[in-house]
Design a protein around this motif. Structure first.
Motif, PDB file in Angstrom:
ATOM      1  N   GLY A 105       1.260   6.235  -9.559  1.00  0.00           N
ATOM      2  CA  GLY A 105       0.243   5.265  -9.168  1.00  0.00           C
ATOM      3  C   GLY A 105      -0.874   5.914  -8.372  1.00  0.00           C
ATOM      4  N   TYR A 106      -0.496   6.844  -7.502  1.00  0.00           N
ATOM      5  CA  TYR A 106      -1.519   7.540  -6.714  1.00  0.00           C
ATOM      6  C   TYR A 106      -2.424   8.383  -7.611  1.00  0.00           C
ATOM      7  CZ  TYR A 106      -3.913  10.776  -3.706  1.00  0.00           C
ATOM      8  OH  TYR A 106      -4.910  11.502  -3.107  1.00  0.00           O
ATOM      9  N   VAL A 107      -1.830   9.185  -8.473  1.00  0.00           N
ATOM     10  CA  VAL A 107      -2.611  10.091  -9.309  1.00  0.00           C
ATOM     11  C   VAL A 107      -3.523   9.319 -10.265  1.00  0.00           C
ATOM     12  CG1 VAL A 107      -2.517  11.924 -11.037  1.00  0.00           C
ATOM     13  CG2 VAL A 107      -0.948  11.965  -9.097  1.00  0.00           C
ATOM     14  N   TYR A 221      -4.057   1.377   3.272  1.00  0.00           N
ATOM     15  CA  TYR A 221      -5.049   0.397   2.823  1.00  0.00           C
ATOM     16  C   TYR A 221      -5.178  -0.779   3.797  1.00  0.00           C
ATOM     17  CZ  TYR A 221      -0.874  -1.920   0.915  1.00  0.00           C
ATOM     18  OH  TYR A 221       0.367  -2.487   0.766  1.00  0.00           O
ATOM     19  N   THR A 222      -4.492  -0.677   4.937  1.00  0.00           N
ATOM     20  CA  THR A 222      -4.680  -1.654   6.017  1.00  0.00           C
ATOM     21  C   THR A 222      -4.923  -0.897   7.314  1.00  0.00           C
ATOM     22  OG1 THR A 222      -2.261  -1.769   6.278  1.00  0.00           O
ATOM     23  CG2 THR A 222      -3.313  -3.489   4.964  1.00  0.00           C
ATOM     24  N   GLN A 240     -11.411   7.810  -0.437  1.00  0.00           N
ATOM     25  CA  GLN A 240     -10.560   6.911  -1.216  1.00  0.00           C
ATOM     26  C   GLN A 240      -9.431   6.404  -0.332  1.00  0.00           C
ATOM     27  OE1 GLN A 240      -7.662   8.547  -3.963  1.00  0.00           O
ATOM     28  NE2 GLN A 240      -8.290   7.099  -5.548  1.00  0.00           N
ATOM     29  N   ASN A 241      -9.249   5.089  -0.298  1.00  0.00           N
ATOM     30  CA  ASN A 241      -8.134   4.533   0.465  1.00  0.00           C
ATOM     31  C   ASN A 241      -6.920   4.338  -0.443  1.00  0.00           C
ATOM     32  OD1 ASN A 241      -8.527   2.104  -0.976  1.00  0.00           O
ATOM     33  ND2 ASN A 241      -9.852   1.261   0.623  1.00  0.00           N
ATOM     34  N   GLY A 242      -5.867   3.714   0.087  1.00  0.00           N
ATOM     35  CA  GLY A 242      -4.625   3.591  -0.666  1.00  0.00           C
ATOM     36  C   GLY A 242      -4.519   2.367  -1.552  1.00  0.00           C
ATOM     37  N   PHE A 246      -1.572   1.401  -4.392  1.00  0.00           N
ATOM     38  CA  PHE A 246      -0.742   0.207  -4.264  1.00  0.00           C
ATOM     39  C   PHE A 246      -0.790  -0.642  -5.531  1.00  0.00           C
ATOM     40  CE2 PHE A 246      -0.404  -4.328  -2.994  1.00  0.00           C
ATOM     41  CZ  PHE A 246       0.938  -4.322  -2.653  1.00  0.00           C
ATOM     42  N   VAL A 247      -1.992  -0.843  -6.053  1.00  0.00           N
ATOM     43  CA  VAL A 247      -2.132  -1.657  -7.267  1.00  0.00           C
ATOM     44  C   VAL A 247      -1.507  -0.950  -8.459  1.00  0.00           C
ATOM     45  CG1 VAL A 247      -3.791  -2.647  -8.898  1.00  0.00           C
ATOM     46  CG2 VAL A 247      -4.185  -2.855  -6.427  1.00  0.00           C
TER      47      VAL A 247
END
Length: 280
Positions: A105-107, A221-222, A240-242, A246-247
């Motif tokens: 998901g991160y990549v 992301y928070t 770039q945030n997280g 997450f999505v």
């Protein structure tokens, strides 16, 4: 009858996963529901038995159960086994299979913001915990060039670097040396919780010598913009945030459970709505 999915963790009331997944079901007219289940560590085995007994089709797993759930599952996917953590469980007629979608998901979120080939980039990863393992090993599988791992506990950084060395060139750096060599990195990734609300002003490293044009990525992301990301942007970095991680990890779980392509934009929009902001 609705198919049931959910997430287990402790604590779990803050989770945005129910809203995100319910938005996806609604978008695709899938008869399903998703709930957050508070599961204490002492009750984990019974909770896993409950997944089987109740016929819950899929479960996301979050802190503190990502490692401790493994002995209670019937099968572990190779990447999850290598990472040593599970964040997604598929219930196949009572046979529970554990996956890890965090790194992938991160990549998936990172690749669109890269300014050059990943293999030609020098990457600094801050942290050596479960999130760092998922990100590092997946980046290595995608052909990342030189990777340096720094962590407060140097032995953990060395262990993760050794594991990544099977796939790419990886070394462990003391925090002081990583700070001193900051100008030499193209991609800097914070996998720690430093900077997460309510301590969003804390920074994992100083960005005084950050090179202009570097990519600074945060799994947090928070808030959507930590002070670390704000300082990086002011110095001319791509940030770039997280949120995408997450999505994307949720979308990958959704696809394993349903066999359908996840409506990522709908999922992202719902999370942003809950967070009350806009992405980087």
């Amino acid at each position: 009858m609705k198919q049931l999915y959910g997430v287990i963790g402790c604590p779990i009331s803050h989770s945005l996963s129910p809203a995100m997944h319910k938005a996806a079901y609604e978008e695709l007219s899938i008869k399903a529901d998703y709930h957050a289940f508070h599961v204490e560590e002492k009750d984990l085995k019974e909770a896993v038995n409950g997944i089987r007994a109740l016929g819950i089709r899929g479960i996301n797993v979050t802190i503190p159960h990502k490692v401790s759930i493994i002995p209670y599952l019937d099968e572990i996917a190779p990447l999850a086994e290598e990472i040593g953590a599970v964040n997604t469980v598929v219930n196949d007629d009572g046979w529970l299979i554990g996956y890890n979608t965090d790194g992938e998901g991160y990549v998936q979120g990172l690749l669109p913001v890269l300014t050059k080939d990943l293999a030609k980039m020098r990457t600094l990863i801050i942290g050596a915990g479960g999130a760092a393992r998922g990100v590092s090993l997946t980046l290595a599988k995608y052909g990342a060039g030189e990777m340096c791992i720094t962590n407060r506990t140097e032995s953990r950084a060395r262990q993760l670097a050794d594991d990544c060395n099977r796939l790419t060139r990886a070394t462990a750096l003391p925090l002081e040396r990583a700070q001193a060599e900051l100008t030499g990195f193209d991609l800097i990734i914070n996998t720690t919780s430093i900077g997460m609300a309510p301590d969003s002003n804390r920074m994992p490293l100083s960005l005084e010598t950050l090179p202009r044009g570097a990519i600074v990525s945060d799994l947090i992301y928070t808030p959507l913009r930590t002070r670390w990301l704000q300082v990086a942007e002011n110095k001319g970095a791509i940030i770039q945030n997280g949120l995408d991680m997450f999505v994307n990890q949720g979308a990958l779980a959704f696809e394993k459970w349903t066999g359908q392509s996840a409506p990522k934009e709908t999922m992202k929009k719902k999370v942003l709505e809950k967070l009350g902001g806009t992405s980087c």
